[in-house]
Design a protein around this motif. Structure first.
Motif, short mmCIF file in Angstrom:
data_model
loop_
_atom_site.label_atom_id
_atom_site.label_comp_id
_atom_site.label_asym_id
_atom_site.label_seq_id
_atom_site.Cartn_x
_atom_site.Cartn_y
_atom_site.Cartn_z
N ARG A 69 43.13 39.48 43.36
CA ARG A 69 44.71 39.31 43.05
C ARG A 69 45.59 39.29 44.27
O ARG A 69 46.47 38.38 44.24
N ASP A 89 32.71 41.29 30.24
CA ASP A 89 34.27 41.70 30.51
C ASP A 89 34.47 41.76 32.06
O ASP A 89 35.44 41.60 32.46
N ILE A 92 35.07 38.16 32.85
CA ILE A 92 36.38 37.71 32.47
C ILE A 92 37.55 38.15 33.27
O ILE A 92 38.43 37.59 33.63
N ALA A 93 37.33 39.58 33.77
CA ALA A 93 38.20 40.18 34.53
C ALA A 93 38.51 39.44 35.66
O ALA A 93 39.54 39.30 36.39
N ASP A 96 39.94 35.99 35.31
CA ASP A 96 41.38 36.15 35.04
C ASP A 96 42.07 36.29 36.17
O ASP A 96 43.25 35.73 36.30
N GLU A 183 52.73 39.26 34.02
CA GLU A 183 52.03 39.08 35.23
C GLU A 183 51.86 40.47 35.85
O GLU A 183 51.11 40.80 36.38
#
Length: 229
Positions: A69, A89, A92-93, A96, A183
């Motif tokens: 991030r 998961d 996916i995290a 994403d 966001e």
């Protein structure tokens, strides 16, 4: 791969894995840099401007998803995850958050190199937001997560920092209330406009010369906010 050897940063706390991956990439003609912690990796990414980052999720100082991030707030460099976390998961995290690919440990060197070649072929080096941004009397170093105003360090809460990086990462663009809430706070908070007003006010108080007449964190009446350097 390219006429100019691509630069790759390996952010991995296990030195044996770093050496193994480094040797394989150097055999492919890459220039390889190593980092054993998240902070070191982000600092090198800001300084070097790599063509690819290979990132472990289980770092000693920060979780790898948070590193993605942070990196995505100022760079579009391709990121490959190498992780022992095999749960869906977890994958996916990471994806994403902005990772481009995910390999589970143990992995085959041939597959890693094939995915590396694919990402380096896909597009030329991304020109993301510079890791160093200045506006007014404020200087931001995203790779070090530091913000200075008139030479004094400014402390932001995690939410304030995420809001600032989202705004600065979209300089000149109007971001709607819904976009910013999703966001920064997540999809469950898209109706909580009062959160957004409060934290925008916090940022203005800490960063604007005159919070009542902001020059950089601007309101688009009835729509959202826009950052203007």
């Amino acid at each position: 791969m390219n006429d100019i050897a691509p630069a790759v940063i390996i952010i991995e706390d296990e030195s044996q894995i770093r050496r193994f991956v480094r040797a394989a990439l150097e055999d492919e003609g890459c220039r390889v840099h190593e980092a054993g912690t998240a902070s070191e990796g982000l600092e090198k990414a800001g300084r070097i401007g790599p063509d690819l980052v290979i990132l472990d999720l289980g770092l000693p100082d920060r979780d790898g998803v948070d590193v993605i991030r942070d990196l995505r707030s100022w760079s579009n460099v391709p990121v490959i995850i190498l992780s022992a976390r095999a749960e869906e998961d977890e994958k996916i995290a990471a994806l994403d958050a902005g990772a481009d690919d995910y390999l589970t440990k143990p992995f085959g060197v041939g597959e890693l190199l094939a995915r590396t070649r694919a990402l380096l072929r896909r597009k030329p080096r991304s020109e993301g937001l510079s890791p160093n941004v200045a506006f007014g009397n404020v200087k931001i170093d995203f790779s070090r997560r530091t913000i200075d105003r008139d030479g004094e360090q400014v402390h932001l809460t995690p939410i304030e920092y995420r809001l600032l990086t989202t705004l600065v990462g979209n300089t000149g663009r109007v971001l709607t209330h819904r976009q910013l809430l999703k966001e920064v706070w997540g999809p469950e908070s898209i109706q909580s406009n009062h959160y957004l007003r409060i934290y925008v006010a916090h940022l203005r108080r800490k960063l604007e010369m005159d919070p009542a007449q902001p020059r950089h964190i601007l309101t688009e009446t009835g729509v959202g906010y826009r950052f203007q350097a």
